[in-house]
Design a protein around this motif. Structure first.
Motif, mmCIF file in Angstrom:
data_model
loop_
_atom_site.group_PDB
_atom_site.id
_atom_site.type_symbol
_atom_site.label_atom_id
_atom_site.label_comp_id
_atom_site.label_asym_id
_atom_site.label_seq_id
_atom_site.Cartn_x
_atom_site.Cartn_y
_atom_site.Cartn_z
ATOM 1 N N GLU A 57 1.860 -34.947 20.589
ATOM 2 C CA GLU A 57 0.883 -34.492 21.863
ATOM 3 C C GLU A 57 0.650 -33.381 21.484
ATOM 4 O O GLU A 57 1.202 -32.188 21.054
ATOM 5 C CB GLU A 57 1.261 -34.680 22.768
ATOM 6 N N VAL A 58 -1.395 -32.987 21.832
ATOM 7 C CA VAL A 58 -1.760 -31.687 21.770
ATOM 8 C C VAL A 58 -1.932 -31.485 23.499
ATOM 9 O O VAL A 58 -2.439 -31.866 24.116
ATOM 10 C CB VAL A 58 -2.909 -32.136 20.861
ATOM 11 N N ARG A 59 -0.896 -30.307 23.536
ATOM 12 C CA ARG A 59 -1.019 -30.435 25.276
ATOM 13 C C ARG A 59 -1.284 -28.608 25.631
ATOM 14 O O ARG A 59 -0.903 -27.806 24.270
ATOM 15 C CB ARG A 59 0.067 -30.780 25.432
ATOM 16 N N SER A 60 -0.989 -28.215 26.385
ATOM 17 C CA SER A 60 -0.515 -26.163 27.424
ATOM 18 C C SER A 60 -1.420 -25.868 26.258
ATOM 19 O O SER A 60 -1.703 -24.611 26.227
ATOM 20 C CB SER A 60 0.799 -25.963 27.035
ATOM 21 N N LEU A 96 3.245 -31.789 9.078
ATOM 22 C CA LEU A 96 4.568 -32.815 9.700
ATOM 23 C C LEU A 96 4.891 -33.942 9.632
ATOM 24 O O LEU A 96 5.041 -34.666 9.470
ATOM 25 C CB LEU A 96 5.209 -32.116 11.409
ATOM 26 N N GLU A 97 3.396 -34.141 8.700
ATOM 27 C CA GLU A 97 3.171 -35.640 8.496
ATOM 28 C C GLU A 97 3.185 -36.614 9.651
ATOM 29 O O GLU A 97 3.392 -38.085 9.224
ATOM 30 C CB GLU A 97 4.362 -36.318 7.617
ATOM 31 N N MET A 98 2.664 -36.658 10.663
ATOM 32 C CA MET A 98 1.987 -36.758 11.810
ATOM 33 C C MET A 98 0.881 -37.651 11.261
ATOM 34 O O MET A 98 0.200 -37.250 10.903
ATOM 35 C CB MET A 98 1.710 -36.130 13.148
ATOM 36 N N SER A 99 0.826 -39.284 11.971
ATOM 37 C CA SER A 99 -0.554 -39.550 11.541
ATOM 38 C C SER A 99 -1.640 -40.069 12.497
ATOM 39 O O SER A 99 -2.916 -40.142 12.486
ATOM 40 C CB SER A 99 -0.374 -41.578 10.993
ATOM 41 N N ARG A 100 -0.744 -39.635 13.635
ATOM 42 C CA ARG A 100 -1.775 -38.974 14.819
ATOM 43 C C ARG A 100 -1.802 -37.974 15.906
ATOM 44 O O ARG A 100 -0.477 -37.635 15.685
ATOM 45 C CB ARG A 100 -1.612 -40.666 15.991
ATOM 46 N N VAL A 101 -2.720 -37.703 15.839
ATOM 47 C CA VAL A 101 -2.680 -36.976 17.977
ATOM 48 C C VAL A 101 -3.515 -37.540 18.904
ATOM 49 O O VAL A 101 -3.745 -37.384 18.472
ATOM 50 C CB VAL A 101 -2.497 -35.425 17.552
ATOM 51 N N TYR A 102 -2.622 -37.306 19.515
ATOM 52 C CA TYR A 102 -3.215 -37.065 21.106
ATOM 53 C C TYR A 102 -3.677 -36.254 22.041
ATOM 54 O O TYR A 102 -2.690 -35.079 22.418
ATOM 55 C CB TYR A 102 -2.383 -38.645 21.805
ATOM 56 N N THR A 103 -4.099 -36.572 22.776
ATOM 57 C CA THR A 103 -4.297 -35.409 24.525
ATOM 58 C C THR A 103 -4.662 -36.323 25.602
ATOM 59 O O THR A 103 -5.071 -37.703 25.457
ATOM 60 C CB THR A 103 -5.068 -34.337 24.054
ATOM 61 N N PHE A 104 -4.404 -35.331 26.377
ATOM 62 C CA PHE A 104 -4.921 -36.259 28.326
ATOM 63 C C PHE A 104 -5.575 -35.087 28.670
ATOM 64 O O PHE A 104 -4.814 -33.938 29.198
ATOM 65 C CB PHE A 104 -3.358 -36.693 29.207
ATOM 66 N N GLY A 116 -3.878 -13.915 24.426
ATOM 67 C CA GLY A 116 -5.644 -14.813 24.720
ATOM 68 C C GLY A 116 -5.253 -15.738 24.500
ATOM 69 O O GLY A 116 -6.491 -16.851 24.712
ATOM 70 N N GLY A 117 -4.511 -16.688 24.348
ATOM 71 C CA GLY A 117 -4.468 -17.981 23.883
ATOM 72 C C GLY A 117 -3.660 -18.849 23.522
ATOM 73 O O GLY A 117 -2.029 -18.436 22.434
ATOM 74 N N LEU A 118 -3.034 -20.397 23.727
ATOM 75 C CA LEU A 118 -2.001 -21.051 23.545
ATOM 76 C C LEU A 118 -2.266 -22.176 23.129
ATOM 77 O O LEU A 118 -3.594 -23.025 24.097
ATOM 78 C CB LEU A 118 -0.548 -20.469 23.746
ATOM 79 N N VAL A 119 -2.157 -23.364 22.195
ATOM 80 C CA VAL A 119 -1.637 -24.611 22.582
ATOM 81 C C VAL A 119 -0.461 -24.795 22.502
ATOM 82 O O VAL A 119 0.697 -24.289 20.996
ATOM 83 C CB VAL A 119 -3.092 -25.222 21.326
ATOM 84 N N ALA A 120 0.031 -26.542 22.267
ATOM 85 C CA ALA A 120 1.319 -26.895 21.819
ATOM 86 C C ALA A 120 1.228 -28.018 21.312
ATOM 87 O O ALA A 120 0.335 -28.532 21.550
ATOM 88 C CB ALA A 120 2.294 -27.061 23.549
ATOM 89 N N LEU A 121 2.299 -28.143 19.862
ATOM 90 C CA LEU A 121 2.130 -29.245 19.461
ATOM 91 C C LEU A 121 3.589 -29.948 19.752
ATOM 92 O O LEU A 121 4.050 -29.456 19.891
ATOM 93 C CB LEU A 121 1.564 -29.386 18.218
#
Ligand SMILES: CC(C)(COP(=O)(O)OP(=O)(O)OC[C@H]1O[C@@H](n2cnc3c(N)ncnc32)[C@H](O)[C@@H]1OP(=O)(O)O)[C@@H](O)C(=O)NCCC(=O)NCCS
Length: 142
Positions: free
Chosen positions: A53-56, A83-91, A39-44
């Motif tokens: 990156e947050v994508r797809s 996962l101790e990331m300090s930032r996520v981005y997306t386009f 029903g839905g998906l996202v990728a990190l």
């Protein structure tokens, strides 16, 4: 998953992904499943020691407007924090959606070179019409 991505890619909403690439990055995906299947998906996708990156991101048409997109982005953010990331981005072409999730529009020059890894395979390159957004994960907001 591939069918959902392909349909959204055909409408220029997400970047197309080859099946081999999806297998290589299979562990990036969070998938929402119901009785009718995916029903839905996202990728990190991790780029650097503290940046992903947050994508797809795609939700099946019949489920849109029901909060699944938000749940998927929240799941990606939760994993990024784990996962101790300090930032996520997306386009994206729908910045308002991501702004609801705490992302802030930034000048793309603020992103490191690695963030542009997929641009060469984009049909719109170099005429990108997407907005770059960042979410600070150290802001204490869940
Ligand atoms: C964008 C998408 C993933 C949203 O999924 P969804 O399950 O319909 O979203 P939700 O129901 O979780 O919406 C969460 C919030 O975002 C808002 N929203 C949904 N789609 C939006 C859009 N296109 N633009 C701006 N806001 C949007 C909702 O109104 C809701 O707001 P609220 O917090 O005030 O209630 C879905 O429409 C989709 O798959 N679109 C095609 C693919 C795509 O564009 N992906 C994004 C690529 S970057």
């Amino acid at each position: 998953m591939k069918q959902l991505l392909d349909a959204a890619a055909a409408e220029r909403q997400v970047l197309s992904r080859r099946l081999a690439e999806m297998f290589e990055n299979a562990r990036d995906f969070h998938v929402y499943v119901d009785a009718d299947g995916v029903g839905g998906l996202v990728a990190l996708h991790i780029d650097l020691i503290d940046l992903a990156e947050v994508r797809s991101l795609v939700v099946r048409h019949d489920l849109r407007g029901g909060g699944i997109g938000r749940l998927l982005v929240q799941a990606a953010i939760k994993e990024a924090k784990h996962l101790e990331m300090s930032r996520v981005y997306t386009f994206t072409r729908i910045p308002a959606f991501f702004e609801r999730m705490g992302f802030v529009a930034v000048d793309r020059a603020e992103l490191p070179y690695k963030a542009f890894k997929d641009c060469l395979q984009c049909p719109l390159f170099p005429g990108c019409d997407e907005t770059a957004l960042l979410r600070d994960l150290t802001d204490g907001i869940s």
